[in-house]
Structure formats: structure tokens, C-alpha cells
Write a protein that holds these residues in place. Structure first.
Motif, short mmCIF file in Angstrom:
data_model
loop_
_atom_site.label_atom_id
_atom_site.label_comp_id
_atom_site.label_asym_id
_atom_site.label_seq_id
_atom_site.Cartn_x
_atom_site.Cartn_y
_atom_site.Cartn_z
N ALA A 207 0.85 -1.06 0.07
CA ALA A 207 0.01 0.00 0.02
C ALA A 207 0.83 1.27 -0.10
O ALA A 207 1.90 1.40 0.39
CB ALA A 207 -0.78 0.07 1.23
N GLY A 208 0.22 2.36 -0.81
CA GLY A 208 1.10 3.40 -0.71
C GLY A 208 0.21 4.67 -0.51
O GLY A 208 -0.92 4.69 -1.04
N LEU B 254 -4.88 2.01 7.38
CA LEU B 254 -4.98 3.57 8.05
C LEU B 254 -3.97 4.31 7.42
O LEU B 254 -2.77 4.07 7.17
CB LEU B 254 -4.57 3.23 9.39
CG LEU B 254 -4.52 4.62 10.63
CD1 LEU B 254 -5.10 4.05 11.70
CD2 LEU B 254 -3.14 5.10 10.38
N SER B 255 -4.54 5.73 7.06
CA SER B 255 -3.56 6.58 6.52
C SER B 255 -3.61 7.92 7.37
O SER B 255 -4.41 8.10 7.91
CB SER B 255 -4.03 7.05 5.04
OG SER B 255 -5.47 7.49 4.98
N VAL B 256 -2.33 8.59 7.14
CA VAL B 256 -2.17 9.71 7.90
C VAL B 256 -1.54 10.85 7.11
O VAL B 256 -0.96 10.77 6.21
CB VAL B 256 -0.93 9.41 8.89
CG1 VAL B 256 -0.76 10.88 9.99
CG2 VAL B 256 -1.34 8.53 10.07
N SER B 257 -2.17 11.88 7.15
CA SER B 257 -2.28 13.05 6.27
C SER B 257 -1.81 14.56 7.10
O SER B 257 -2.28 14.73 8.43
CB SER B 257 -2.93 13.34 5.45
OG SER B 257 -2.84 14.51 4.57
N THR B 258 -1.08 15.46 6.67
CA THR B 258 -0.99 16.88 7.20
C THR B 258 -2.26 17.55 7.16
O THR B 258 -2.40 18.76 7.72
CB THR B 258 0.11 17.42 6.62
OG1 THR B 258 -0.15 17.57 4.99
CG2 THR B 258 1.53 16.82 6.68
N ASP B 259 -3.45 17.00 6.75
CA ASP B 259 -4.75 17.76 6.92
C ASP B 259 -5.30 17.60 8.37
O ASP B 259 -6.50 17.89 8.50
CB ASP B 259 -5.82 17.30 5.73
CG ASP B 259 -5.77 15.90 5.78
OD1 ASP B 259 -5.55 15.11 6.54
OD2 ASP B 259 -6.82 15.50 4.91
N GLY B 260 -4.81 16.74 9.01
CA GLY B 260 -4.87 16.67 10.49
C GLY B 260 -5.95 15.12 10.43
O GLY B 260 -6.45 14.90 11.65
N GLY C 166 -3.11 12.65 -2.21
CA GLY C 166 -3.79 12.53 -0.84
C GLY C 166 -4.55 11.16 -1.24
O GLY C 166 -5.32 10.71 -0.33
N GLU C 167 -4.61 10.54 -2.37
CA GLU C 167 -5.07 8.96 -2.45
C GLU C 167 -4.31 8.01 -1.70
O GLU C 167 -3.17 7.97 -1.32
CB GLU C 167 -5.04 8.81 -4.12
CG GLU C 167 -6.02 9.46 -4.85
CD GLU C 167 -6.02 9.03 -6.26
OE1 GLU C 167 -7.01 8.20 -6.59
OE2 GLU C 167 -5.33 9.69 -7.05
N GLN D 273 3.09 7.80 6.35
CA GLN D 273 2.75 6.72 7.09
C GLN D 273 1.39 6.06 6.59
O GLN D 273 0.46 6.78 6.04
CB GLN D 273 2.10 7.08 8.60
CG GLN D 273 1.99 6.02 9.35
CD GLN D 273 3.06 5.11 9.75
OE1 GLN D 273 4.09 5.97 10.15
NE2 GLN D 273 3.27 3.84 9.99
N VAL D 274 1.42 4.92 6.02
CA VAL D 274 0.21 3.86 5.88
C VAL D 274 0.35 2.83 6.65
O VAL D 274 1.65 2.15 7.05
CB VAL D 274 -0.04 3.63 4.31
CG1 VAL D 274 -0.43 4.90 3.49
CG2 VAL D 274 1.41 3.09 3.85
N HIS D 275 -0.52 2.26 7.27
CA HIS D 275 -0.42 1.12 8.22
C HIS D 275 -1.63 0.24 8.05
O HIS D 275 -2.89 0.56 7.77
CB HIS D 275 -0.56 1.67 9.63
CG HIS D 275 -0.18 0.59 10.43
ND1 HIS D 275 1.12 0.39 11.14
CD2 HIS D 275 -1.24 -0.16 11.45
CE1 HIS D 275 1.11 -0.56 12.01
NE2 HIS D 275 -0.28 -0.94 12.29
#
Length: 540
Positions: free
Chosen positions: A231-232, A285-291, A237-238, A269-271
Motif C-alpha cells: 500500500a502507498g 490506515l492513512s495519515v496526512s497533514t490535513d489532520g 492524497g490518494e 505513514q500508511v498502516h
């Protein structure tokens, strides 16, 4: 008639001007040849009659063979001694029964019984050999660079290695290409490359698989049990999932650009998470700087749908921290990194742009104070805010052995935290530039590695030896130079299956695979005791 016959013969002679004369038809005469049937001739077979007299039956089997059993052993046996017989006048056997003082021996054992039992009990309670295991593998005395991997086409575009990941077997290494130093919106394509390090004839500059991606890949993660799934997270943002066993169209799931998709790049981070409703499936699970911290599930037609989600909002963070000066006016706080606790699957730690680390829970019931517009309401997961760094946090890593975690960021420091208190146990100044990544060793409780902007990554000494050195500047045990130039090292990962391997990627587009020495892969006898002592002092 005789004259007519002579005249006819003369007319048939070649060269005659009159041509060929034909006799008038008359009654047919007797033919020279005719069909006739003669009686057959019989020849008696002498071979068949002779064979019939020799064989008892007309078959292909030979005559019966007479057999008899013959024993190889002699009919009688006897024992023969190897030793020679003892002659008269020879000295007595030295193995004769010893004449001991049993009374004195009994008295001695009774005198030392209490002392021996005391020492045995002392040894039984000793922790001198706790965690010690006999290792029969070959010892590695030094740290060696095994491979220097690269993809020339990505290097020609000046792309950087943004993430590395080992697959479930520990034999395949994947890296993603993109840009981490470009703040503008990027639309150039990037790549994901994989190498099987166990394959014969490995070509470091020719990956086994190259996947073209229309946007920069910022992070990636192999599936924990299915070696071909990866996964990437993209700059757009996708979230995309590829099956590396499919060469034609490796994309099997993607989020697409919807109202649920991240509005900022998916950095760091993707988990993979187990699906609580379907044991055979997984969630992402994905993490972004949009909070946003979003959890995705598999849906039909290759789509990833939003199953759950969280949002780190400024209202959850104490005003006493420095974060209020940086992002209190914003509703959401940019999340830069995440790490789950191996001891509790519901607990995770996030690092944010304001320099703070937060302990969070997937079981948090409170809703985040955000405008509606998503298919799933987002919850506020933060439970505890830790003392911040002097700049944004780029990486966090939970200990596989205890309730502790590490964090690093732009201040060049690594903080060691307990999950139970806000202040760090100590802070190590490892670099005068940024620290982009920190990872705890999967086999050594007191060893970690950090990637720096100086083009090095650092194998740290046992943390248990630094309990009294909190806040001081310490030199690492090993400092590995990634390249001749001082290009930053952006990512690194330990291999949890082949624990002697460590991979790191840099801004020059190369990935180096290092073989660690035995000092970094074999746990010491009292290492867990030091870690427990360190954690217990934090709660006193």
C-alpha cells in the motif's frame, strides 16, 4: 493368301508411303496369356513342432526355476573376548572397587548441605542469564554494506527515495520515489521498485518490478502476511494498493478523489490493520497533514471506502504547550507520523507539525469539532499530550518490548518518552540538522536507529546506559555514511525477519542495505532488566 501376307508386311515397313494397313476383323484366335488359379503348396513348420516338443505349455513363461535358501551365518556361535586373559603374577586390575571412607563422606555432606542449598537457591533467583539465548549462527564482527540499489530512470528525474519497506518474508525490499523537499503541488509521475535480495544474479540497478505511478509516492507499507500486497500514500492524497504478482495491472484497490479523500499529501505513514468484522480481510490506515487519520476498507470494483476516521483538533491539545502558538487558530492539526503500541492494539502515538506528540486511542468516543461533509463522522482520539520538540515531529516509533516510544524532528533531537508521563525521560542531541526517521530495533530492547539530514543514519548505544545522562549530547555507537555527498537520509527500516539487515533511502535516489554486526542483533543478558528499570524510574 501368301502374297497378301507378304504385301501386308511390306506395307508396315517404316518409310512406306501408304501408311499402316489394318486386317479386316475376323474371329478371335487363342490368347497368348490367360488368368488361371493354381493349387497352393503347403510347407510344414519344423520350428513350431520342435518347440512344442520342448515346452510343457504353449506360453511365453519359461520353465520353473528351482531355488534354495542358504544361511550366511554359521550354525553355531560363541563369544570371543577382545581382552587378553590375565596371567598369573600380573598386577591387579586398576578398575577394581575402591575402598572409600563412607563414614567420612557422609559427615562431609551433612556439614555442607545447608551451604549448598543456600547457593542453589541464590542461583535460582539470579537474573544474570535472563534473556540469554545460545546463538549458533555465524558472528558478524563489523557492519557491512551488502547492496546499493537504485533505479537510473528515477535518478535522471532527480527523484528521492521517500520510503522503504520489507515484505512479509523479509526477502523483498520495496522503495518509493517522489519529492520531499518540494512544497509546490507536483504532478510528475514517480515509481515503486522492488528487489528480491535472495534471487541469484541480483542487479542493483535493475529492479525486479517497476510500477509507474501518476503522482509522487510519499510512503508505502507491505502487507504483514501477504508478501505481494503493498500500500502507498500519494502526494495527491490518494491511497493505492498494488499486487506485485500481477504484471499487467497491479492496482487492485484505490480510494480515488472523493469527499472522504485526504486534502493534503499522505506523508510518512500508511498502516495495515486487521478487519474486526472479517478475519480474512484487512483495513488500511492513512495519515496526512490535513489532520485526518482515516481507516479504509475493501469494497467492490476495486474501491477503498471509508470505514472509520479520526481528526486531531487543536481544541484537544492543552494550551500550556507550544502548539497553541502555532496552530491554535486552526481547527485541525497536521499529523506527520504515527506508530501503534505492540502491547495494546488500541493505543497509538502521533507526531504533529507543532512539535507535539499525542497518545491516542481508537476507542475514543468523542467526536471531533469539524464541519460535516464526510460519509463517516470523525472522532477526536487524543488522550495525552507530551512535552514538545522545538520544531515539527517527523517520526515516532513505539518500543516492541515496553510502554515507551521515541520521537525525532527538525530540532535534531531524539526524545525517549513513557506512555504514562508528559516529560521525556531524556533527550539526545544527535544532529545539528533535521532527523527524518527513527526506528526501534525489533530484537534489541535498548537499541534504535535514526536518519539524519547530514547524510548519515545512526545506530544508538544501549539506552539503559544513559539513564543518568538525560539531556546530554551523546555520540552514537555507529555512524553509517550513506553517500559521499551530504544528501539527507529520509527513511530507514529494520528487517524483522532477517534481523541483521537494515535498509535506508536518501535524497540521491539510492537505497543501501546494511548487514549489522552481532552487537546490534544479539540481546544482552540484562538488557530487558535495564529497560524495565528505565521505565519504572519514570513512574516513581
Amino acid at each position: 493368301p501368301a502374297e497378301r501376307a507378304v504385301g501386308a508386311r511390306q506395307a508396315a515397313t517404316p518409310g512406306s508411303d501408304t501408311g499402316t494397313l489394318r486386317d479386316p476383323p475376323g474371329p478371335p484366335g487363342p490368347a497368348m496369356f490367360a488368368d488361371a488359379a493354381a493349387p497352393g503348396a503347403d510347407v510344414q513348420s519344423l520350428w513350431r513342432s520342435a518347440r512344442s516338443t520342448r515346452c510343457e505349455a504353449k506360453s511365453c513363461q519359461t520353465g520353473r526355476i528351482a531355488t534354495a535358501e542358504a544361511a550366511a551365518q554359521s550354525p553355531t556361535g560363541r563369544d570371543a573376548a577382545v581382552q587378553t586373559e590375565q596371567g598369573q603374577g600380573a598386577p591387579q586390575d586398576f578398575q577394581q572397587e575402591a575402598q572409600g571412607d563412607y563414614t567420612g563422606l557422609l559427615s562431609f555432606l551433612q556439614r555442607v548441605e545447608d551451604t549448598v542449598i543456600k547457593e542453589l537457591n541464590k542461583n535460582w533467583k539470579s537474573h544474570a542469564f535472563d534473556g540469554f539465548e545460545v546463538n549458533w549462527t555465524e558472528q558478524n564482527e563489523t557492519v557491512l554494506c551488502l547492496h546499493t540499489l537504485s533505479y537510473p530512470e528515477a535518478q535522471d528525474q532527480n527523484l528521492q527515495v521517500t520510503s522503504v519497506s520489507w515484505n512479509a518474508t523479509g526477502s523483498v525490499l520495496a522503495c518509493s520515489y517522489g519529492r520531499l523537499d518540494d512544497g509546490d503541488w507536483s504532478t510528475e509521475k514517480s515509481y515503486i521498485c522492488t528487489w528480491n535480495l535472495d534471487r541469484r544474479g541480483l542487479n542493483p540497478q535493475h529492479p525486479d518490478l517497476v510500477v509507474d505511478v501518476p503522482s509522487s509516492v510519499m510512503c508505502l507499507a507491505f502487507h504483514p502476511s501477504q508478501p505481494s500486497l503493498i500500500a502507498g500514500g500519494l502526494f495527491s492524497g490518494e491511497l493505492v494498493v498494488w499486487d506485485t504478482s500481477r504484471t499487467e495491472d497491479p492496482v487492485i484497490w484505490r480510494t480515488g478523489m472523493t469527499d472522504d479523500t485526504h486534502t493534503d499529501p499522505v506523508y510518512q505513514q500508511v498502516h495495515w490493520l486487521p478487519d474486526p468484522k472479517h478475519r480474512q480481510h484487512s483495513q488500511l490506515l492513512s495519515v496526512s497533514t490535513d489532520g485526518k487519520i482515516l481507516v479504509w476498507r475493501e469494497e467492490q470494483e476495486g474501491r477503498l471506502g471509508l470505514a472509520d476516521g479520526f481528526a486531531v483538533v487543536a481544541q484537544q491539545i492543552p494550551r500550556s504547550t507550544q502548539l497553541r502558538k502555532l496552530a491554535w487558530a486552526e481547527a485541525a492539526v497536521g499529523v506527520t507520523s504515527l506508530s501503534f503500541s505492540p502491547l495494546d492494539p488500541h493505543v497509538f502515538v502521533v507526531g504533529v507539525e507543532g512539535g507535539c506528540c499525542l497518545r491516542c486511542s481508537t476507542a475514543a468516543p468523542a467526536l471531533a469539532l469539524l464541519p460535516p461533509g464526510r460519509s463517516v463522522p470523525l472522532r477526536a482520539p487524543a488522550e495525552l499530550a507530551f512535552s514538545p520538540h522545538a520544531g515539527p515531529v517527523y517520526s515516532v516509533s513505539c518500543s516492541p518490548f515496553h510502554n515507551l516510544f521515541l520521537s525525532c524532528g527538525t530540532d535534531g533531537q531524539v526524545h525517549l518518552h513513557s506512555m504514562l508521563q508528559t516529560q521525556p525521560l531524556f533527550a539526545l542531541q544527535l544532529s545539528q540538522k533535521y532527523l527524518f526517521c527513527v526506528r526501534w530495533s525489533p530484537v534489541r530492547p535498548l537499541v534504535f536507529a535514526a536518519a539524519s539530514g547530514e547524510g548519515k543514519y545512526l545506530q544508538e548505544p544501549p539506552l539503559g546506559h544513559q539513564i543518568k545522562l538525560a539531556g546530554s549530547t551523546q555520540k552514537p555507537t555507529v555512524s553509517l555514511k550513506q553517500a559521499l555527498s551530504h544528501c539527507p537520509v529520509y527513511c530507514l527500516e529494520f528487517n524483522s525477519k532477517q534481523t541483521q539487515l537494515l535498509a535506508a533511502g536518501d535524497a540521491a535516489g539510492t537505497v543501501k542495505v546494511w548487514q549489522l554486526s552481532s552487537d546490534f542483533t544479539e540481546q544482552g543478558p540484562r538488557e530487558m532488566h535495564h529497560l524495565e528499570q528505565l521505565a519504572s524510574e519514570s513512574t516513581d
